[in-house]
Design a protein around this motif. Structure first.
Motif, PDB file in Angstrom:
ATOM      1  N   THR A  24       0.827  -1.200   0.000  1.00 35.33           N
ATOM      2  CA  THR A  24       0.000   0.000   0.000  1.00 35.33           C
ATOM      3  C   THR A  24       0.862   1.250   0.000  1.00 35.33           C
ATOM      4  O   THR A  24       0.614   2.187  -0.765  1.00 35.33           O
ATOM      5  N   LEU A  41       3.874   1.567  -1.054  1.00 37.55           N
ATOM      6  CA  LEU A  41       4.529   1.712  -2.356  1.00 37.55           C
ATOM      7  C   LEU A  41       3.554   2.266  -3.388  1.00 37.55           C
ATOM      8  O   LEU A  41       3.915   3.144  -4.185  1.00 37.55           O
ATOM      9  N   PHE A  42       2.320   1.757  -3.357  1.00 39.95           N
ATOM     10  CA  PHE A  42       1.321   2.281  -4.287  1.00 39.95           C
ATOM     11  C   PHE A  42       1.115   3.768  -4.062  1.00 39.95           C
ATOM     12  O   PHE A  42       1.064   4.552  -5.015  1.00 39.95           O
ATOM     13  N   ILE A  43       0.988   4.153  -2.780  1.00 41.11           N
ATOM     14  CA  ILE A  43       0.765   5.565  -2.478  1.00 41.11           C
ATOM     15  C   ILE A  43       1.948   6.395  -2.954  1.00 41.11           C
ATOM     16  O   ILE A  43       1.781   7.474  -3.540  1.00 41.11           O
ATOM     17  N   ALA A  44       3.150   5.860  -2.723  1.00 39.30           N
ATOM     18  CA  ALA A  44       4.329   6.598  -3.157  1.00 39.30           C
ATOM     19  C   ALA A  44       4.321   6.754  -4.665  1.00 39.30           C
ATOM     20  O   ALA A  44       4.640   7.829  -5.200  1.00 39.30           O
ATOM     21  N   ALA A  45       3.929   5.686  -5.362  1.00 36.79           N
ATOM     22  CA  ALA A  45       3.879   5.771  -6.818  1.00 36.79           C
ATOM     23  C   ALA A  45       2.823   6.779  -7.250  1.00 36.79           C
ATOM     24  O   ALA A  45       3.041   7.561  -8.182  1.00 36.79           O
TER      25      ALA A  45
END
Lengths: 166, 141, 87, 81, 124, 105, 498
Positions: D65, D67-71
């Protein structure tokens, strides 16, 4: 002087972490205790400045008073829960939300945090923003808002724990 | 960018506990749920928490990219080193019970498995943290 | 006792369904985030209940890990909503 | 396996999966995906796969999650479908 | 006819559900034009496969494969769990690589919609 | 015959469940983000604490009970902070709070 | 002591090498290349020793952690393994050597450390696929090598490479998931993951739907990985936009290992008895392969970009190998396995030559290469030889392998596929003759005159691999008996070893 304080902080951190380890682990044989000591040492090395920032006087008493405060808080929380449950389940939803701001003289980070979290947990109020000493609070009803601005029960109690100016 | 005081304080207080919990997960891999990978991930998430609450520069201060590289290599060497040690002592790769320690076979195997788990944990922690660093910030070209 | 636990778990799952309504419909990301956080806390209790139905203590470890991880994820999402970046 | 839990959680998972791929706002999709991961972890715990559940809780709900937010923070939040 | 269908359905509905989720994920991977949606679909697809594996390890009345002192305990089959642990590691690294690629795509093209990307590819 | 401890456990669990149900109902009925945060933040925390307390009583005095206690403590520190973070995000995003007589969001 | 453990060392050494490269790059970027080179050299020696041992004493079995096979992971090396391992490592060695100067232009300097690390990880994954005897291990290594391949494809400066890599990732993940489902089905049906054990347990279950499902999932998944015709769409972009060294590596190593996995699954796990008797899948394979040969060649004719043309030609070359697998008699299989060698050698050579052109002149399209043979004679000659091998002109290895495949087709009475092979050769001749004509018989355009005149043969580290591969094309063709000595026992094992 600084070194001495640092060592003291590290010792405290180590003890707290080791106690936490034993509670988690539940094994009391040599291997797990040694491993726990090593792990606590590693974590202490990594983040000794994290748990305790500044050493002030009367740490133990603060802790004691804080645990009493927790007991009081728990009852408040129960009240808060039933209050919100009542308002939610009531067919007309007797709520009148408003946003209020107030100033607090508390200066310590931890005291401010405890105050903010207590406000969030006690009936009808949620801390929205903490900016310096200014708290922005969302209150579910005007009664609870008045509690916060006029009576200041929580604030006084928190101040009493941390021996901060009320 | 820093968060406000409440979040910062709570994160500061909670980080050591997350870290010790991660180490607990690594060490108790055999007798409970978890193991090297899970512990490493939780450890990495403590650094991610620092990155979120205090800004990435603070997280970098605690564990820099170079330290990540070094740690990930160390972990892998630990893992492979145990394996090669088994070969040296006449077993097959990762045949732990061949390592001559003054313990019985099962205890040796348990100990070596623990060390391998620790190696995995270190590697996973370092790799996850560096992946987060890479994805979260725009590197200067 | 086990029956009580099972019923409790089922009721909890039903409340999770109620939260899911807010997660799926909820206008805007903030509502979704609040509902997701609520689901996270309920899930912790659910895990403990499952652990007691099976009579194994290891489920508690998962619950503790869960509490921490859920906090981190929520914080990351809230920060992204607030500032548009994670760090 | 507790079949009542099993059935309800499966229903939940399918709803979450459909919602995660139909919702327009990518942040919401990620939020729903994290909920999906949470429930998946509970399901696995309920199926006695403790290790896997632990891993999914740590990885799926936490690291993935984030990592997704960072992306998302480095790309965009809007999606056409 | 319908009864037997229901019987077999409830006997193995874990697998049926896993297949439904799998198809949802596969659909997202193939039909959605947003790249992050594709990665979300990939995640759903992979977790559904893991679910399929874990379902296969079920033993009636079994308990978690972590040793207890009681010798008569029935454990569920631990091998699929170990396999899935490895597979989860693979899945998370795939996700990380995919997200890193998406970020670079956005930096070069300024969009993460597949159709717009294809239009831009045609132009150059 | 039900043992008194079991009775207490059951009572606590039922009480906790009541709060646990009230939370999501509030989440659905209440009109805007801030008020919903009230429902989710408080009712859930209370319900959770009560249910876990019930389990502590069921468990007796063991290490697992201590773990449960730690879990309650953790939740008491983390849950308000998470609520605060979300509400703050909503406030920064300038989501207007609902006033009495206003329109539901 | 060490000779017993070569099987595992061939996988462990590149992993260790990868991380050593990372560490060394941390100290000094210059150290990366020698370490990678030395690692692959050691591995190549190990693979030769392994092949020698296998030929002398028969298959080697290695149990990881001293667990016996059905429970533990087993690594097996038989003649097919050994042969593929030698081919793969030979090509990787040359690609690594080639990459030293080549990537200077194509990759940012600070990424070089990462490049060699990932390069070695890819080699580790590929070797793991080759040696493992356990299905799930195969999946894990397949994913390791694929992840490394995605990263390598995207590592260049080329803008389009990133999107190509993303598509490759999506397709690769779908295929990996399918393979995982297939493994799951087999595991549920039999309760084991060991390949030899599976081959023993499967025959009573051949009629069941679950096995057929597993088989279909395996076939579809591996077809995507090997870019079999209708599923090849990710391939052209990925091959043509990747850095040249990476194209050469992936086109030779990754695709060949995919074919190896396909052969392994078809013939070792599901025995010939299943694939020939139970499901008429071989017929289907032959037809798909025939379409792939023709369509790949036709698409290659329409391309203007040299590397893209080679990529499409890869699709058609893959068709030959699949055709050989589909015919599935002894001669055709010999041809097919020989084709793994010949395609690796000639495709590697061609991609390297294309990379050399880009390095020296910066030209990508075929038309720009007019008259290049005058200034880059050795490269042009290498290109000519490799093309001749691809067309199938007599003394080359390409001719020998096609000859065997055609022989197999004749033996089984399928005349049509002989025609297809001939037509494929003809089409190959068409698209490659165009390049050769431009290179040798045209004068450069006005705009490119200066660039062509100023070009030189590339530096030695790039030229040597090209020349080695070009000469290998001829030498392996002339001394074809040497590889055949290894291939024949492996074919007997595959087809009728039981």
């Amino acid at each position: 002087m600084m070194d001495k304080e640092k060592v003291f902080r590290q010792c405290i951190t180590f003890c707290v972490l080791f106690a936490f380890w034993i509670l988690l682990s539940g094994y009391l044989d040599a291997f797990h205790l040694i491993a726990g000591a090593v792990c606590s040492a590693i974590v202490t090395f990594l983040s000794y400045d994290s748990l305790i920032t500044k050493q002030k006087k009367g740490g133990v008493f603060k802790l004691l008073r804080f645990s009493f405060y927790c007991g009081w808080l728990f009852i408040e929380i129960l009240r808060a829960g039933s209050d919100v449950a009542y308002r939610v389940l009531h067919p007309h939803m007797p709520i009148d939300p408003q946003i209020i701001t107030f100033e607090t003289p508390l200066t310590d980070d931890i005291a401010r945090t405890v105050l903010a979290n207590s406000i969030t947990l006690t009936p009808g109020t949620i801390t929205i923003d903490v900016n310096g000493g200014t708290y922005t609070v969302h209150a579910l009803t005007s009664d609870t808002a008045r509690d916060l601005t006029d009576d200041r029960t929580i604030e006084k109690r928190v101040a009493r724990i941390f021996l901060d100016a009320p | 960018m820093k968060q406000d005081v409440v979040i910062r304080t709570v994160c500061r207080l909670i980080v050591p506990f997350i870290q010790i919990f991660a180490l607990y997960v690594i060490i108790h891999g055999a007798s409970g749920a978890g193991g090297g990978f899970q512990g490493g991930v939780i450890f990495a998430s403590s650094f991610i928490l620092i990155g979120i609450a205090f800004g990435l520069s603070d997280a970098r201060q605690r564990i820099s990219e170079k330290a990540n590289t070094l740690l990930s290599c160390t972990g892998l060497y630990l893992y492979a080193g145990i394996g090669v040690l088994c070969i040296v002592f006449g077993g097959n790769f990762l045949g732990y019970s061949f390592i001559p320690l003054p313990l019985d076979s099962a205890a040796t195997r348990g100990l070596m498995a623990e060390i391998v788990e620790i190696g995995i944990g270190i590697t996973v922690m370092a790799v996850m943290t560096s992946i987060f660093y890479d994805i979260a910030v725009k590197e200067d070209m | 006792m086990i029956d009580i636990f099972t019923v409790t778990g089922l009721v909890l799952i039903c409340t999770i369904f109620l939260c899911l309504y807010r997660v799926i419909v909820g206008p805007g990301s903030c509502n979704r985030l609040i509902a997701a956080n609520t689901i996270g806390t309920k899930t912790i209790v659910l895990l403990v209940i499952i652990g007691y139905i099976y009579g194994r203590g290891i489920f508690l470890d998962i619950a503790v890990a869960y509490a921490m991880i859920n906090f981190i994820a929520t914080l990351a999402m809230a920060k992204y909503l607030e500032k548009g970046s994670v760090c | 396996m507790i079949w009542e839990f099993n059935f309800a959680l499966f229903l939940f998972l399918i709803l979450c999966a459909i919602a995660a791929i139909t919702v327009r706002n990518l942040l919401s999709a990620v939020v729903i995906l994290s909920v999906y991961s949470l429930i998946m972890a509970v399901l696995w715990a309920e199926m006695n796969a403790v290790d896997v559940s632990f891993t999914e809780a740590a990885v799926g709900a936490g690291i993935t999650t984030v990592l997704f937010i960072a992306a998302l923070s480095r790309t965009t939040r809007r999606s056409k479908d | 006819m319908i009864e037997t269908f229901f019987q077999s359905f409830f006997l193995r509905y874990n697998f049926y559900m896993a297949v439904i989720i799998m198809l949802i994920g596969l659909y997202a991977m193939i039909a959605k034009s947003n790249l992050i949606k594709k990665i979300i679909g990939l995640n759903i697809f992979q977790t559904a496969i893991f679910l399929f594996y874990i379902s296969s390890s079920e033993v009636t009345g079994g308990t978690a494969p972590i040793l207890m002192s009681d010798p008569g305990t029935v454990y569920v089959n631990p091998l699929p769990h170990v396999l899935i642990l490895t597979a989860i590691v693979v899945a998370v690294s795939t996700t990380a690589v995919g997200l890193a690629l998406i970020i670079r795509i956005y930096e070069t093209y300024g969009t993460i919609e597949e159709d717009e990307l294809l239009v831009q590819e045609e132009k150059t | 015959m039900i043992a008194p401890w079991d009775l207490l456990t059951g009572l606590l669990i039922v009480l906790g469940l009541f709060f646990m149900i009230a939370g999501p109902v509030g989440l659905i009925r209440l009109p805007d983000v801030y008020t919903r945060a009230h429902a989710s933040g408080k009712c859930d925390t209370v319900g959770q604490a009560l249910i876990l307390l019930g389990f502590i009583i069921y468990e007796g005095f063991t290490f697992d009970a201590v773990k449960l206690l730690l879990l309650i403590l953790f939740i008491y520190v983390l849950s308000p902070t998470a609520t605060h973070a979300i509400v703050r995000a909503a406030y920064v995003l300038k989501i207007v709070p609902w006033k009495r007589g206003g329109e539901r969001q | 002591m060490i000779p017993d453990h070569l099987t595992i060392l061939v996988v462990i050494i590149p992993m260790l090498g990868a991380y050593t490269t990372l560490l060394a790059g941390w100290v000094k970027r210059r150290f990366c290349f020698p370490i990678a080179m030395v690692t692959i050299c050691i591995q190549f020696c190990i693979s030769l020793m392994l092949l020698y041992q296998v030929m002398k004493t028969g298959p080697l079995h290695y149990n990881l952690g001293n667990w016996l096979p059905p429970w533990g992971i087993e690594y097996v090396i038989d003649p097919l393994n050994g042969f593929v391992l030698v081919v793969l490592l030979f090509l990787s060695l040359l690609c690594c050597m080639y990459s030293r100067r080549c990537i200077v232009d194509e990759i940012e300097e600070k990424k070089i450390v990462g490049f060699y690390t990932v390069f070695l990880l890819l080699i580790a994954g590929v070797c793991g696929i080759a040696v493992t005897g356990d299905l799930f291990n195969l999946y894990v290594f397949l994913e390791i090598s694929s992840l490394a391949a995605y990263a390598l494809v995207a590592s260049g400066r080329e803008k389009k490479a990133i999107f190509a890599s993303f598509n490759y990732l999506i397709m690769g993940s779908v295929s990996a998931c399918f393979i995982l489902i297939g493994i799951g089905y087999l595991y549920i049906a039999t309760g084991t993951l060991n390949m030899a054990d599976l081959a023993r347990l499967l025959p009573p279950l051949y009629g069941s739907t679950i096995i057929q499902c597993a088989f279909i999932f395996f076939i579809v998944g591996l077809s995507i990985k090997t870019a079999l015709f209708p599923l090849h769409l990710w391939l052209p972009d990925a091959y043509s936009y990747a850095p040249s060294a990476v194209s050469a590596l992936i086109a030779t190593v990754m695709s060949k290992v995919g074919v190896y996995a396909l052969i392994r699954i078809l013939f070792t796990v599901f025995t010939p008895a299943f694939i020939i008797m139970e499901i008429p899948v071989m017929e289907l394979f032959c037809w798909i392969a025939a379409i792939a040969i023709i369509v790949g060649s036709v698409l290659a004719i329409t391309q203007t970009d040299l590397k893209r043309m080679l990529a499409y030609s890869s699709v058609s070359q893959m068709g030959y190998i699949i055709l050989a697998i589909g015919i599935a008699n002894s001669a055709a299989m010999t041809g097919g396995i020989l084709y793994i060698l010949s395609d690796a050698v000639m495709k590697g050579c061609l991609f390297m030559v294309a990379g050399a052109f880009i390095y020296s002149t910066g030209f990508r399209t075929i038309e720009d290469l007019k008259g290049i043979s005058r200034t880059m004679p050795l490269t042009a000659v290498a290109f000519f030889i490799a093309t001749a091998s691809m067309i199938g002109l007599p003394p080359t290895v390409g001719f020998m392998s096609k000859w065997f495949i055609a022989l197999g087709a004749l033996e089984s009475g399928q005349w049509f596929f002989v025609v297809i092979i001939l037509a494929g050769s003809l089409l190959t001749a068409i698209y490659s003759w165009r390049v050769i004509e431009y290179m040798y018989f045209r004068d450069p355009d006005m705009a490119h005159q200066a660039a062509v005149a100023g070009a030189n043969d590339p530096p030695a580290s790039m030229l040597i691999p090209i020349l080695v591969l070009a000469s290998a094309c001829i030498l392996c063709g002339i001394f074809v008996t040497i590889p055949l000595e290894v291939i024949e026992p492996s074919v007997t094992r595959l087809l009728g070893g039981t």
